[in-house]
Enzyme design. Structure first.
Site, PDB file in Angstrom:
ATOM      1  N   ASP A   1       9.326  55.153   0.853  1.00 11.99           N
ATOM      2  CA  ASP A   1       8.108  55.090   1.656  1.00 11.99           C
ATOM      3  C   ASP A   1       7.400  53.743   1.538  1.00 11.99           C
ATOM      4  O   ASP A   1       6.850  53.228   2.516  1.00 11.99           O
ATOM      5  CB  ASP A   1       7.152  56.209   1.244  1.00 11.99           C
ATOM      6  CG  ASP A   1       7.575  57.555   1.802  1.00 11.99           C
ATOM      7  OD1 ASP A   1       8.427  57.586   2.701  1.00 11.99           O
ATOM      8  OD2 ASP A   1       7.044  58.581   1.335  1.00 11.99           O
TER       9      ASP A   1
ATOM     10  N   ASP B   1     -14.581  57.152 -10.114  1.00 12.22           N
ATOM     11  CA  ASP B   1     -13.573  56.123 -10.374  1.00 12.22           C
ATOM     12  C   ASP B   1     -13.268  55.315  -9.121  1.00 12.22           C
ATOM     13  O   ASP B   1     -12.720  54.212  -9.202  1.00 12.22           O
ATOM     14  CB  ASP B   1     -12.280  56.764 -10.890  1.00 12.22           C
ATOM     15  CG  ASP B   1     -12.361  57.143 -12.360  1.00 12.22           C
ATOM     16  OD1 ASP B   1     -13.301  56.684 -13.040  1.00 12.22           O
ATOM     17  OD2 ASP B   1     -11.493  57.891 -12.832  1.00 12.22           O
TER      18      ASP B   1
END
Length: 253
Positions: free
Chosen positions: A42, A142
């Site tokens: 991918d 985060d």
């Protein structure tokens, strides 16, 4: 006979497939090709789509990598017939503009997602605006990302974001390990929306912006994301194994 341009990742198995396929079907420059065949995983497929985005040539991937969500099964035989029978999916990328503390502007395109990641030991603090209206004064996390439907099973899904059906004209905004608001995981937005992230306390809590994990901008203070409908990527899949089917199947694994 259809003209095919082959490209392959550096992996040994992909390079071996490249030699075999060019021996069978010949070699052609991408500019002159009817089809582009990408050999790898991918990540290499995304690389190929980025590199050929100035062309209107469909790209057919064959898995010579690991994940292969965007790829078809590999087989050297019958490639012409597979290309002619393939189903086409058209996707549009995201445009990212990241502005750093010195005022520099960095533009990039993303087929899967644009992500903001903390670049230091402390969590990031982000203000989120949609179409010029502040929707969240402070996200403590985060990081966060905006994903296309095609990319919703990638980083977005790993961050517990939703899988978005192809053709839904929706973007997924997903938080990564949100601390405040507690357990907030994001929102679904129309594909026409412009999303703006402003980094709060950038000196103390630096943030890095990335487009498809390819174009990285450190010390970003503002990141603006929107769909880029003027560009399109044509991806080919074997019949019955198109992107929509893969997105549905992924939810029942």
């Amino acid at each position: 006979m259809a003209k095919i341009s082959f490209t392959a990742s550096r992996a040994h198995v992909a390079q071996g497939a490249l030699v075999e396929l060019e021996r069978r079907y010949g070699r052609c420059d991408a500019v002159e090709a009817d089809f582009i065949v990408a050999l790898g995983g991918d990540g290499f497929m995304l690389h190929t789509l980025h590199d050929t985005q100035h062309l209107d040539t469909p790209v057919y991937g064959m898995n010579r990598g690991t994940v292969g969500f965007l790829m078809n099964a590999y087989a050297a035989e019958g490639l012409i017939e597979r290309l002619e029978a393939a189903e086409e999916e058209v996707i549009t990328p995201l445009a990212m503009r990241a502005i750093t503390a010195d005022g520099a502007k960095h533009d990039a395109l993303a087929i899967n997602e644009v992500s903001l990641l903390r670049a230091g030991p402390q969590v990031a603090k982000l203000r989120i605006s949609v179409d010029g209206r502040v929707r969240m004064e402070e996200l403590v996390a985060d990081g966060a990302l905006v994903s296309t439907p095609a990319g919703s099973t990638a980083y977005n899904y790993s961050a517990h974001g939703p899988i978005v059906p192809v053709g839904s004209e929706v973007l997924a905004l997903t938080a990564m390990s949100a601390f405040r608001p507690r357990r907030w995981r994001g929102a679904l937005l129309p594909s026409t929306a412009e999303v703006r992230f402003d980094v709060l306390q950038p000196d103390k809590r630096p943030v890095m912006a990335e487009a498809d994990s390819r174009s990285s901008v450190r010390n970003a203070v503002t990141v603006i994301i929107r769909s880029e409908p003027r560009l399109r990527h044509r991806i080919l899949f074997d019949p019955g194994h198109g992107l929509e089917e893969r997105l549905i199947r992924e939810q029942f694994v």
